[in-house]
Design a protein around this motif. Sequence first.
Motif, short mmCIF file in Angstrom:
data_model
loop_
_atom_site.label_atom_id
_atom_site.label_comp_id
_atom_site.label_asym_id
_atom_site.label_seq_id
_atom_site.Cartn_x
_atom_site.Cartn_y
_atom_site.Cartn_z
N ALA A 80 0.83 -1.21 0.00
CA ALA A 80 0.00 0.00 0.00
C ALA A 80 0.86 1.25 0.00
CB ALA A 80 -0.93 0.00 1.21
N VAL A 81 1.95 1.23 0.77
CA VAL A 81 2.85 2.40 0.82
C VAL A 81 3.57 2.58 -0.51
CG1 VAL A 81 4.91 3.34 1.92
CG2 VAL A 81 3.13 2.29 3.32
N LEU A 82 4.10 1.48 -1.05
CA LEU A 82 4.87 1.58 -2.29
C LEU A 82 3.98 1.78 -3.51
CD1 LEU A 82 7.60 -1.15 -1.69
CD2 LEU A 82 7.79 1.32 -1.46
N TRP A 91 10.67 -11.24 7.90
CA TRP A 91 11.46 -10.22 7.21
C TRP A 91 11.82 -10.65 5.79
CZ3 TRP A 91 16.73 -10.37 5.69
CH2 TRP A 91 17.26 -9.14 5.29
N SER A 92 12.05 -11.93 5.57
CA SER A 92 12.52 -12.40 4.27
C SER A 92 11.40 -12.81 3.31
CB SER A 92 13.47 -13.59 4.45
OG SER A 92 12.82 -14.68 5.07
N ALA A 95 14.79 -2.41 -3.14
CA ALA A 95 15.48 -2.60 -1.87
C ALA A 95 14.70 -3.52 -0.95
CB ALA A 95 15.70 -1.24 -1.19
N PHE A 96 13.39 -3.37 -0.90
CA PHE A 96 12.57 -4.22 -0.03
C PHE A 96 12.50 -5.66 -0.54
CE2 PHE A 96 9.89 -0.41 1.61
CZ PHE A 96 10.90 -0.13 2.52
N TYR A 97 12.70 -5.83 -1.84
CA TYR A 97 12.59 -7.18 -2.42
C TYR A 97 13.89 -7.98 -2.28
CZ TYR A 97 11.17 -10.85 -5.65
OH TYR A 97 10.84 -12.06 -6.21
N LEU A 98 15.00 -7.34 -1.96
CA LEU A 98 16.29 -8.01 -1.92
C LEU A 98 16.34 -9.22 -0.97
CD1 LEU A 98 18.88 -5.07 -2.12
CD2 LEU A 98 18.37 -6.82 -3.84
N PRO A 99 15.73 -9.17 0.24
CA PRO A 99 15.79 -10.36 1.10
C PRO A 99 15.20 -11.61 0.47
CG PRO A 99 15.06 -8.45 2.35
CD PRO A 99 15.08 -8.04 0.92
N THR A 100 14.23 -11.44 -0.44
CA THR A 100 13.60 -12.60 -1.05
C THR A 100 14.54 -13.33 -1.99
OG1 THR A 100 11.44 -11.54 -0.87
CG2 THR A 100 11.62 -13.34 -2.44
N VAL A 101 15.40 -12.60 -2.69
CA VAL A 101 16.29 -13.23 -3.66
C VAL A 101 17.58 -13.72 -3.02
CG1 VAL A 101 15.35 -11.85 -5.54
CG2 VAL A 101 17.34 -11.01 -4.30
N MET A 135 4.56 -8.95 -0.93
CA MET A 135 4.39 -7.53 -1.21
C MET A 135 4.29 -7.29 -2.70
SD MET A 135 7.22 -4.53 -0.78
CE MET A 135 8.10 -5.22 -2.19
N VAL A 136 5.13 -7.96 -3.49
CA VAL A 136 5.09 -7.80 -4.94
C VAL A 136 3.76 -8.29 -5.51
CG1 VAL A 136 6.17 -8.55 -7.10
CG2 VAL A 136 7.59 -7.95 -5.15
N ILE A 137 3.24 -9.39 -4.96
CA ILE A 137 1.95 -9.92 -5.42
C ILE A 137 0.83 -8.93 -5.10
CG2 ILE A 137 0.31 -11.80 -5.14
CD1 ILE A 137 2.70 -13.61 -4.45
N TYR A 138 0.84 -8.39 -3.88
CA TYR A 138 -0.16 -7.39 -3.52
C TYR A 138 -0.02 -6.14 -4.38
CZ TYR A 138 -2.32 -9.47 0.63
OH TYR A 138 -3.07 -10.25 1.48
#
Length: 298
Positions: free
Chosen positions: A98-100, A170-171, A113-119, A177-180
């Motif tokens: 919602a924020v992004l 966190w990860s 930056a927020f997606y980096l932990p996933t990869v 988030m990307v799906i939402y």
Amino acid sequence: MARTNAKRKWREGASGYAFMSPALLILGCFLMLPIAYAIYLSFHKVNLLGHVSYKFTGTSNFERMIDDPRLWIALRNTAKYALIVVPSQTLLALALAAVLNMKLRFRNFFRVAFYLPTVTSSAVLVLIFMWIYNKNGLLNYFLELVGLPTYNWLGDPSVALIGIMIMNIWSTAPLFMVIYLAALQDIPDSLYEAAEIDGANGWTKFWRITVPQLKPVTFYVLVMGIIGTFQLFDQSYIFSAGSGGPNNATLTVVLLIYQYAFKNLDMGYASALAFMLAVVIMLITVIQRLIFKEEKLN
């Protein structure tokens, strides 16, 4: 004429199955056959040392679960883990999306930056967090810096599983988030404009428009979150060096299956546990589907 039409339909069907045959062959060899073999093993006592043998034991492997105290510990840990991690990562993912989704400066940078932990590799993340939680790690360093007492984060059974929860929230939240975020961009702006004309504020628009429109996505996120949390293995294995410690605090069902299968070589009982876990996940998914009756988009 009828015979010609039937022959044409048969040829079309045969052509379709011919194109599907590679995928069906791969799924059959690497998905259906292993599942069938695991179910077969769950009703047998298997000896893998020396001469391989299979002894039919009926439902004894499933009856054994009732008197297995470590199984109940693993189920309790896994259920506790799922009940905390799944809602937390879902809410965090929705809030981040919602924020992004707002018109912010450097929005694309924050998304990356927020997606980096996933990869990042799961094993690497565990090692980083083990260093943070270590007695001489980063967390205790900051506690000591502000005058607070340090703590044995990895050795205390009461907080060891919480450490894994924090790491996974966190990860994994950035993935959802990307799906939402993708789903938010598909919501028509006209709905928000009409709500503004009716005098709705930001919270009302979010609760009355955004959340209902995201119901199918939320169903998907919850199902995938449940499946992922019930399959927790690598983090628990690395944290505890495969033991599920301290004092079985990080023992999960999948880690218990691994211990029975590859440490105790009790393949029959391990297969029965895997079958039980699959049934539990399917039941939870069915219950979620009944709750989210309107998960399909119009």
